[in-house]
Write a protein that holds these residues in place. Structure first.
Motif, PDB file in Angstrom:
ATOM      1  N   LYS A  33      23.557  31.309  19.910  1.00  0.00           N
ATOM      2  CA  LYS A  33      23.718  29.848  19.766  1.00  0.00           C
ATOM      3  C   LYS A  33      22.814  29.308  18.643  1.00  0.00           C
ATOM      4  CE  LYS A  33      24.812  28.844  24.562  1.00  0.00           C
ATOM      5  NZ  LYS A  33      24.195  28.443  25.841  1.00  0.00           N
ATOM      6  N   ILE A  34      21.599  29.848  18.560  1.00  0.00           N
ATOM      7  CA  ILE A  34      20.694  29.382  17.489  1.00  0.00           C
ATOM      8  C   ILE A  34      21.257  29.812  16.136  1.00  0.00           C
ATOM      9  CG2 ILE A  34      18.310  29.224  16.669  1.00  0.00           C
ATOM     10  CD1 ILE A  34      17.399  30.405  19.353  1.00  0.00           C
ATOM     11  N   MET A  35      21.760  31.053  16.087  1.00  0.00           N
ATOM     12  CA  MET A  35      22.353  31.541  14.830  1.00  0.00           C
ATOM     13  C   MET A  35      23.524  30.658  14.422  1.00  0.00           C
ATOM     14  SD  MET A  35      22.169  33.708  12.379  1.00  0.00           S
ATOM     15  CE  MET A  35      21.732  35.445  12.408  1.00  0.00           C
ATOM     16  N   ASP A  36      24.378  30.306  15.370  1.00  0.00           N
ATOM     17  CA  ASP A  36      25.523  29.431  15.069  1.00  0.00           C
ATOM     18  C   ASP A  36      25.050  28.104  14.479  1.00  0.00           C
ATOM     19  OD1 ASP A  36      27.375  31.251  15.960  1.00  0.00           O
ATOM     20  OD2 ASP A  36      27.633  30.354  17.946  1.00  0.00           O
ATOM     21  N   MET A  74      13.650  21.095   8.240  1.00  0.00           N
ATOM     22  CA  MET A  74      14.684  21.900   8.899  1.00  0.00           C
ATOM     23  C   MET A  74      15.623  21.018   9.705  1.00  0.00           C
ATOM     24  SD  MET A  74      12.584  25.166  10.427  1.00  0.00           S
ATOM     25  CE  MET A  74      13.930  25.884  11.382  1.00  0.00           C
ATOM     26  N   ASP A  75      16.790  21.527   9.944  1.00  0.00           N
ATOM     27  CA  ASP A  75      17.773  20.811  10.761  1.00  0.00           C
ATOM     28  C   ASP A  75      17.217  20.590  12.186  1.00  0.00           C
ATOM     29  OD1 ASP A  75      20.756  20.110  11.251  1.00  0.00           O
ATOM     30  OD2 ASP A  75      20.281  21.559  12.835  1.00  0.00           O
ATOM     31  N   LYS A  76      17.410  19.365  12.686  1.00  0.00           N
ATOM     32  CA  LYS A  76      16.807  18.995  13.977  1.00  0.00           C
ATOM     33  C   LYS A  76      17.300  19.887  15.133  1.00  0.00           C
ATOM     34  CE  LYS A  76      16.041  14.675  16.515  1.00  0.00           C
ATOM     35  NZ  LYS A  76      17.014  14.672  17.585  1.00  0.00           N
ATOM     36  N   LYS A  77      18.587  20.163  15.127  1.00  0.00           N
ATOM     37  CA  LYS A  77      19.141  20.968  16.223  1.00  0.00           C
ATOM     38  C   LYS A  77      18.582  22.406  16.194  1.00  0.00           C
ATOM     39  CE  LYS A  77      23.378  22.490  18.423  1.00  0.00           C
ATOM     40  NZ  LYS A  77      24.796  22.774  18.226  1.00  0.00           N
ATOM     41  N   VAL A  78      18.467  22.957  14.976  1.00  0.00           N
ATOM     42  CA  VAL A  78      17.936  24.320  14.849  1.00  0.00           C
ATOM     43  C   VAL A  78      16.498  24.358  15.380  1.00  0.00           C
ATOM     44  CG1 VAL A  78      17.300  26.142  13.203  1.00  0.00           C
ATOM     45  CG2 VAL A  78      19.456  24.904  12.911  1.00  0.00           C
ATOM     46  N   VAL A  79      15.711  23.351  15.022  1.00  0.00           N
ATOM     47  CA  VAL A  79      14.315  23.290  15.487  1.00  0.00           C
ATOM     48  C   VAL A  79      14.274  23.174  17.011  1.00  0.00           C
ATOM     49  CG1 VAL A  79      12.190  21.907  15.453  1.00  0.00           C
ATOM     50  CG2 VAL A  79      13.427  22.342  13.322  1.00  0.00           C
ATOM     51  N   GLU A  80      15.122  22.329  17.556  1.00  0.00           N
ATOM     52  CA  GLU A  80      15.144  22.144  19.021  1.00  0.00           C
ATOM     53  C   GLU A  80      15.488  23.453  19.727  1.00  0.00           C
ATOM     54  OE1 GLU A  80      16.522  17.491  19.266  1.00  0.00           O
ATOM     55  OE2 GLU A  80      17.878  19.021  20.090  1.00  0.00           O
ATOM     56  N   LEU A  81      16.487  24.145  19.199  1.00  0.00           N
ATOM     57  CA  LEU A  81      16.904  25.403  19.840  1.00  0.00           C
ATOM     58  C   LEU A  81      15.817  26.477  19.714  1.00  0.00           C
ATOM     59  CD1 LEU A  81      20.665  25.544  18.769  1.00  0.00           C
ATOM     60  CD2 LEU A  81      19.784  25.202  21.072  1.00  0.00           C
ATOM     61  N   LEU A  82      15.159  26.518  18.560  1.00  0.00           N
ATOM     62  CA  LEU A  82      14.070  27.495  18.386  1.00  0.00           C
ATOM     63  C   LEU A  82      12.925  27.180  19.353  1.00  0.00           C
ATOM     64  CD1 LEU A  82      14.032  27.944  14.500  1.00  0.00           C
ATOM     65  CD2 LEU A  82      14.505  29.742  16.170  1.00  0.00           C
ATOM     66  N   ALA A 142      24.129  24.614   9.765  1.00  0.00           N
ATOM     67  CA  ALA A 142      23.182  23.800   8.973  1.00  0.00           C
ATOM     68  C   ALA A 142      22.934  24.403   7.583  1.00  0.00           C
ATOM     69  CB  ALA A 142      21.869  23.665   9.732  1.00  0.00           C
ATOM     70  N   LYS A 143      23.595  25.545   7.298  1.00  0.00           N
ATOM     71  CA  LYS A 143      23.348  26.281   6.047  1.00  0.00           C
ATOM     72  C   LYS A 143      21.851  26.600   5.883  1.00  0.00           C
ATOM     73  CE  LYS A 143      27.226  24.701   3.098  1.00  0.00           C
ATOM     74  NZ  LYS A 143      28.229  24.739   4.110  1.00  0.00           N
ATOM     75  N   ASP A 144      21.231  26.913   7.001  1.00  0.00           N
ATOM     76  CA  ASP A 144      19.802  27.248   7.003  1.00  0.00           C
ATOM     77  C   ASP A 144      19.693  28.771   6.842  1.00  0.00           C
ATOM     78  OD1 ASP A 144      17.198  27.884   7.589  1.00  0.00           O
ATOM     79  OD2 ASP A 144      17.040  26.578   9.339  1.00  0.00           O
ATOM     80  N   TYR A 145      19.687  29.230   5.594  1.00  0.00           N
ATOM     81  CA  TYR A 145      19.730  30.674   5.322  1.00  0.00           C
ATOM     82  C   TYR A 145      18.433  31.367   5.729  1.00  0.00           C
ATOM     83  CZ  TYR A 145      23.817  29.102   2.847  1.00  0.00           C
ATOM     84  OH  TYR A 145      25.017  28.517   2.558  1.00  0.00           O
ATOM     85  N   ARG A 146      17.326  30.664   5.610  1.00  0.00           N
ATOM     86  CA  ARG A 146      16.035  31.267   5.960  1.00  0.00           C
ATOM     87  C   ARG A 146      15.986  31.588   7.462  1.00  0.00           C
ATOM     88  NH1 ARG A 146      10.950  27.995   3.936  1.00  0.00           N
ATOM     89  NH2 ARG A 146      12.093  28.249   1.999  1.00  0.00           N
TER      90      ARG A 146
END
Ligand code: FEO
Length: 161
Positions: A102-105, A1-9, A110-114
């Protein structure tokens, strides 16, 4: 997964647990005010927040990511009265909505559709959370922010499971 998405989650896991802690603080305030129905309502809310945290916790582990269990901040709310407590909750829910967005953005970028699909539940949930916290303010304002007037609402709120 994208690092930023993981950090925000990961950060959101902490924020949801903090929300539980905040609601417990509000519940405690109402217990001390001898309004057990309000206290129970906010305690149920605290339990819901733990469920929100665990949803994200489970999602991260399901994606083979790690979850950092960071320190949860202290709750130092100093409510004057019921309306003040309800307004603190409402303000917090708006903040949480902003954080989810912000996480959704980041997931969109990141084109992280899941993760976008996963977050849809939280977007819908936040609409409900904001509606509930606003309703609480409206009810308290209608009845009058006085313990005697809040007695009937206290009975109604105590029914929440
Ligand atoms: Fe988990 Fe009240 O938002």
């Amino acid at each position: 997964m994208d690092k930023k998405v993981v950090e925000l989650l990961n950060a959101q896991v902490n924020k949801e647990f903090f929300s539980a802690y905040l609601y417990l603080g509000i519940s405690k305030f109402f217990t001390k005010q001898d309004l057990p129905g309000f206290a129970s309502w906010y305690k149920v809310q605290a339990e819901e927040e733990q469920e929100h945290a665990m949803k994200i916790y489970d999602y991260l582990l399901d994606q083979d990511e790690d979850v950092s269990l960071d320190q949860i901040g202290a709750v130092n709310i100093d409510c004057k009265d019921a309306l003040d407590a309800a307004k603190a909750a409402d303000k917090h829910e708006h903040y949480i909505t902003e954080e989810i967005v912000k996480i959704m953005d980041a997931a969109v970028e990141a084109k992280d559709y899941r993760t976008q699909l996963f977050l849809n539940w939280f977007i819908t949930e936040q609409a409900e959370e904001e509606r509930n916290s606003k309703d609480m303010i409206v009810k308290i304002e209608m009845l009058g922010n006085d313990k005697k007037n809040l007695y009937l609402l206290d009975k109604e709120l105590g029914a929440r499971k």
